[in-house]
Design an enzyme around this catalytic site. Structure first.
Site, PDB file in Angstrom:
ATOM      1  N   GLU A   1       0.858  -1.174   0.000  1.00 28.27           N
ATOM      2  CA  GLU A   1       0.000   0.000   0.000  1.00 28.27           C
ATOM      3  C   GLU A   1       0.892   1.221   0.000  1.00 28.27           C
ATOM      4  O   GLU A   1       2.010   1.190   0.522  1.00 28.27           O
ATOM      5  CB  GLU A   1      -0.981   0.007   1.173  1.00 28.27           C
ATOM      6  CG  GLU A   1      -0.340  -0.055   2.518  1.00 28.27           C
ATOM      7  CD  GLU A   1      -1.355  -0.307   3.617  1.00 28.27           C
ATOM      8  OE1 GLU A   1      -2.322  -1.041   3.404  1.00 28.27           O
ATOM      9  OE2 GLU A   1      -1.145   0.246   4.694  1.00 28.27           O
TER      10      GLU A   1
ATOM     11  N   TYR B   1       5.984   1.188  -8.963  1.00 26.97           N
ATOM     12  CA  TYR B   1       5.290  -0.078  -8.731  1.00 26.97           C
ATOM     13  C   TYR B   1       4.548  -0.540  -9.981  1.00 26.97           C
ATOM     14  O   TYR B   1       4.599  -1.717 -10.341  1.00 26.97           O
ATOM     15  CB  TYR B   1       4.321   0.051  -7.555  1.00 26.97           C
ATOM     16  CG  TYR B   1       4.996   0.395  -6.244  1.00 26.97           C
ATOM     17  CD1 TYR B   1       6.237  -0.136  -5.894  1.00 26.97           C
ATOM     18  CD2 TYR B   1       4.399   1.271  -5.347  1.00 26.97           C
ATOM     19  CE1 TYR B   1       6.855   0.189  -4.698  1.00 26.97           C
ATOM     20  CE2 TYR B   1       5.010   1.592  -4.144  1.00 26.97           C
ATOM     21  CZ  TYR B   1       6.234   1.049  -3.834  1.00 26.97           C
ATOM     22  OH  TYR B   1       6.837   1.371  -2.644  1.00 26.97           O
TER      23      TYR B   1
END
Length: 152
Positions: free
Chosen positions: A107, A119
């Site tokens: 997260e 990411y």
């Protein structure tokens, strides 16, 4: 330059540098206790080092064949050199090879566009938004973006 999996004794050696990096680059830095609690059973702690200097680190927890990236940081003076990408990719490969990890999760603050782009570029996809998850310095809250990927 190398990435090393470290244990509690090795963490004690690197901890002053890790704490320094954490305070440089994180709005809400982890405490020494959190770092010390992040080695041992069901955790993997990796440092990116050159000689005896810590350039960055990554902390994961894992259960069975799934792992969650808890913290990844690169020293401010070493950012923009691809070290975060290298640390992320290599540490995930090590998790897969050593533990048989097949699914990665993380997260990230929705305001951390550089991290989100990193990411996404290595294969993470958005799963959902966790509303009002992260504390802000002004007392408000920021949404967290949950992301995951399967390792081939």
């Amino acid at each position: 330059m190398q990435i090393k999996k470290i244990n509690k004794d090795e963490l004690a050696v690197y901890l002053p540098q890790i704490i320094s990096i954490e305070r440089q680059v994180q709005d809400h830095p982890w405490s020494e206790k959190i770092f010390l609690d992040s080695v041992g059973d069901n955790y993997r702690f990796y440092v990116l080092v050159e000689d005896d200097t810590v350039l960055g680190y990554a902390v994961y927890d894992y259960v069975l064949d799934e792992s969650t990236l808890q913290n990844i940081s690169v020293a401010a003076e070493n950012q923009g050199r691809g070290l975060g990408r290298h640390l992320l990719l290599e540490s995930m490969r090590m998790l897969k090879d050593e533990l048989g990890i097949v699914r990665m999760m993380l997260e990230v603050r929705i305001s951390n566009i550089k991290a989100i782009n990193l990411y996404k570029s290595v294969g993470f996809a958005q799963d959902m938004i966790r509303k009002n998850y992260y504390p802000m310095s002004d007392g408000s809250r920021e949404h967290g973006l949950l992301m995951s990927m399967c390792l081939d």
